[in-house]
Design a protein around this motif. Structure first.
Motif, PDB file in Angstrom:
ATOM      1  N   ILE A 165      43.672  45.456  57.603  1.00 54.66           N
ATOM      2  CA  ILE A 165      44.230  46.538  56.784  1.00 54.66           C
ATOM      3  C   ILE A 165      44.747  45.984  55.461  1.00 54.66           C
ATOM      4  N   GLY A 166      45.420  44.835  55.501  1.00 49.83           N
ATOM      5  CA  GLY A 166      45.944  44.237  54.273  1.00 49.83           C
ATOM      6  C   GLY A 166      44.840  43.845  53.299  1.00 49.83           C
ATOM      7  N   LEU A 167      43.764  43.206  53.810  1.00 51.80           N
ATOM      8  CA  LEU A 167      42.662  42.815  52.942  1.00 51.80           C
ATOM      9  C   LEU A 167      41.959  44.030  52.350  1.00 51.80           C
ATOM     10  N   SER A 168      41.795  45.075  53.150  1.00 44.54           N
ATOM     11  CA  SER A 168      41.159  46.299  52.637  1.00 44.54           C
ATOM     12  C   SER A 168      41.995  46.929  51.529  1.00 44.54           C
ATOM     13  N   ALA A 169      43.322  46.941  51.713  1.00 47.94           N
ATOM     14  CA  ALA A 169      44.193  47.515  50.680  1.00 47.94           C
ATOM     15  C   ALA A 169      44.130  46.699  49.396  1.00 47.94           C
ATOM     16  N   ILE A 170      44.092  45.357  49.518  1.00 47.72           N
ATOM     17  CA  ILE A 170      44.015  44.508  48.321  1.00 47.72           C
ATOM     18  C   ILE A 170      42.704  44.739  47.573  1.00 47.72           C
ATOM     19  N   LEU A 171      41.592  44.856  48.312  1.00 50.84           N
ATOM     20  CA  LEU A 171      40.308  45.095  47.670  1.00 50.84           C
ATOM     21  C   LEU A 171      40.277  46.439  46.963  1.00 50.84           C
ATOM     22  N   LEU A 172      40.874  47.461  47.568  1.00 53.32           N
ATOM     23  CA  LEU A 172      40.921  48.779  46.931  1.00 53.32           C
ATOM     24  C   LEU A 172      41.741  48.741  45.648  1.00 53.32           C
ATOM     25  N   VAL A 173      42.865  48.020  45.678  1.00 59.27           N
ATOM     26  CA  VAL A 173      43.701  47.919  44.478  1.00 59.27           C
ATOM     27  C   VAL A 173      42.948  47.192  43.363  1.00 59.27           C
ATOM     28  N   ILE A 174      42.264  46.094  43.704  1.00 59.69           N
ATOM     29  CA  ILE A 174      41.516  45.349  42.694  1.00 59.69           C
ATOM     30  C   ILE A 174      40.388  46.197  42.117  1.00 59.69           C
ATOM     31  N   ALA A 175      39.661  46.918  42.984  1.00 60.51           N
ATOM     32  CA  ALA A 175      38.571  47.755  42.504  1.00 60.51           C
ATOM     33  C   ALA A 175      39.090  48.884  41.613  1.00 60.51           C
ATOM     34  N   GLY A 176      40.208  49.505  42.014  1.00 64.36           N
ATOM     35  CA  GLY A 176      40.776  50.571  41.195  1.00 64.36           C
ATOM     36  C   GLY A 176      41.262  50.076  39.850  1.00 64.36           C
ATOM     37  N   PHE A 177      41.906  48.909  39.847  1.00 69.22           N
ATOM     38  CA  PHE A 177      42.388  48.343  38.590  1.00 69.22           C
ATOM     39  C   PHE A 177      41.227  47.997  37.667  1.00 69.22           C
ATOM     40  N   ASN A 178      40.141  47.467  38.239  1.00 75.80           N
ATOM     41  CA  ASN A 178      38.982  47.112  37.430  1.00 75.80           C
ATOM     42  C   ASN A 178      38.322  48.355  36.840  1.00 75.80           C
ATOM     43  N   MET A 179      38.267  49.454  37.599  1.00 72.92           N
ATOM     44  CA  MET A 179      37.682  50.698  37.092  1.00 72.92           C
ATOM     45  C   MET A 179      38.536  51.277  35.975  1.00 72.92           C
ATOM     46  N   MET A 180      39.852  51.232  36.149  1.00 70.64           N
ATOM     47  CA  MET A 180      40.725  51.747  35.092  1.00 70.64           C
ATOM     48  C   MET A 180      40.641  50.895  33.834  1.00 70.64           C
ATOM     49  N   ARG A 181      40.472  49.581  34.008  1.00 67.49           N
ATOM     50  CA  ARG A 181      40.431  48.685  32.861  1.00 67.49           C
ATOM     51  C   ARG A 181      39.165  48.865  32.049  1.00 67.49           C
ATOM     52  N   ASN A 182      38.069  49.169  32.748  1.00 67.25           N
ATOM     53  CA  ASN A 182      36.779  49.284  32.067  1.00 67.25           C
ATOM     54  C   ASN A 182      36.366  50.724  31.823  1.00 67.25           C
ATOM     55  N   SER A 183      37.267  51.685  32.085  1.00 67.73           N
ATOM     56  CA  SER A 183      36.893  53.087  31.939  1.00 67.73           C
ATOM     57  C   SER A 183      36.602  53.448  30.494  1.00 67.73           C
ATOM     58  N   GLY A 184      37.278  52.790  29.538  1.00 67.17           N
ATOM     59  CA  GLY A 184      37.066  53.116  28.135  1.00 67.17           C
ATOM     60  C   GLY A 184      36.073  52.227  27.441  1.00 67.17           C
ATOM     61  N   ALA A 185      35.434  51.327  28.173  1.00 64.40           N
ATOM     62  CA  ALA A 185      34.482  50.416  27.541  1.00 64.40           C
ATOM     63  C   ALA A 185      33.177  51.127  27.243  1.00 64.40           C
ATOM     64  N   ALA A 186      32.548  50.724  26.160  1.00 63.76           N
ATOM     65  CA  ALA A 186      31.264  51.314  25.803  1.00 63.76           C
ATOM     66  C   ALA A 186      30.201  50.887  26.797  1.00 63.76           C
TER      67      ALA A 186
END
Length: 338
Positions: A165-186
């Motif tokens: 459960i802990g590893l799954s939560a960490i992966l979800l947080v990393i994936a969400g942060f990466n999507m938010m970071r690159n959401s405005g990229a061309a």
């Protein structure tokens, strides 16, 4: 070691071995003396072959896994030990297709290693050759169990449920942060590029506003400056070919051609193997033929439109419109000038 009693009633034991040269050990009291000429035989305990021991579950049914088991064939009715074969299933093909989509051509190096691990184990009767059972080599334990296991072939990963459960939560947080970071990229995946207006900015001007050193100092400033001054703007510069990648179109795979370009001055003077710009072109473009004739290290002039600024040291991306080879001796213009 037990002495075997002969039919004539002889149950004598052999004399004990001597402990020294010429010194014998007397026969133990109460044991019958061995008669002269009486041959001795011994009982050797037989061990049952572990492979013939049937593996059964709580109901007494044989457990078919990755090893042969002793069963009674349901087709010919004989007691036998199964032999196994490995056959591909839908899981095998699905995993290969997913790897092909994710890794592209790099999957050709991974699939030959992963492919055998996802084959099913098929148990056959060696007498009538009937299929007795088919088992997958991929197994995942239930989420209700405290200790969870994930098996791929002969490899098993065992983790407590709380760690899963802990590893799954960490992966979800990393994936969400990466999507938010690159959401405005061309995005460079657009189907059609439009040539923008020409600008007189030089490569030195671009480095000052959007170069790698500026990105390390203030990445927000780089994004703002690129959107205001360079995005969708066409430049006419000169560069040197690092290498050329041809375009590729096969089934669902579409890869644009690219000219990896060195500029002067380079963003990374100490890293000659890193390109400064990537000039993209389609296979059907008029510039594709001229781009394919460029040699490594050759200087050329080009006209291209900025599509995306490079981040974290990545090359800057442009759409290529025109390319003209240059001769080193005849070109006096500064490399990278407007």
């Amino acid at each position: 070691i037990l002495a075997q009693v002969r039919p004539d009633g002889c149950g004598c034991l052999p004399a004990l071995p001597s402990v020294g040269r010429g010194a014998g050990v007397p026969q133990a009291a109460g044991w019958p003396a061995r008669r002269a000429g009486c041959p001795m035989t011994y009982i050797v305990e037989k061990k049952e072959d572990a492979r013939t021991v049937p593996e059964e579950d709580e109901n007494g049914e044989p457990v078919f896994d990755q090893n042969p088991v002793k069963v009674t064939c349901a087709f010919c009715g004989r007691d036998t030990i199964t032999f196994i074969e490995y056959e591909s299933s839908w899981v095998t093909y699905a995993v290969c297709i997913v790897l092909l989509f994710v890794l592209n051509w790099a999957a050709l190096c991974v699939v030959p290693v992963v492919y055998p691990l996802f084959k099913d184990v098929v148990h056959h009767c060696p007498r009538c050759l009937s299929v007795l059972a088919t088992r997958s080599r991929v197994a995942i334990s239930s989420f209700k169990q405290e200790v969870m296991s994930l098996r791929f072939g002969s490899c098993v990963v065992v983790l407590a449920r709380k760690y899963v459960i802990g590893l799954s939560a960490i992966l979800l947080v990393i994936a969400g942060f990466n999507m938010m970071r690159n959401s405005g990229a061309a995005s460079t995946d657009i189907e059609v590029w439009a040539r923008g207006p020409d600008v007189s900015s030089s490569w030195q001007d671009f480095l000052r506003d959007c170069g790698f050193k500026s990105y390390l100092g203030n990445p927000i400033h780089v994004s703002v400056a690129f959107n205001e001054k360079f995005k969708n703007q066409t430049v006419s510069w000169e560069g040197q070919v690092h290498h050329v990648e041809d375009s590729l179109s096969f089934l669902w795979l579409n890869q644009r051609g690219a000219i990896f370009t060195h500029m002067d001055p380079q963003q990374f003077p100490q890293k000659r193997d890193m390109a400064d710009l990537v000039l993209l072109f389609n296979d059907g473009d008029a510039v594709a033929k001229a781009a394919g004739k460029l040699a490594r290290g050759q200087r050329f002039a080009f006209e291209a439109t900025f599509v995306e600024v490079g981040k974290r040291g990545a090359p800057h991306v442009l759409a290529l419109w025109e390319v003209r080879p240059l001769k080193d001796a005849s070109s006096n213009s500064s490399l990278g000038g407007a």
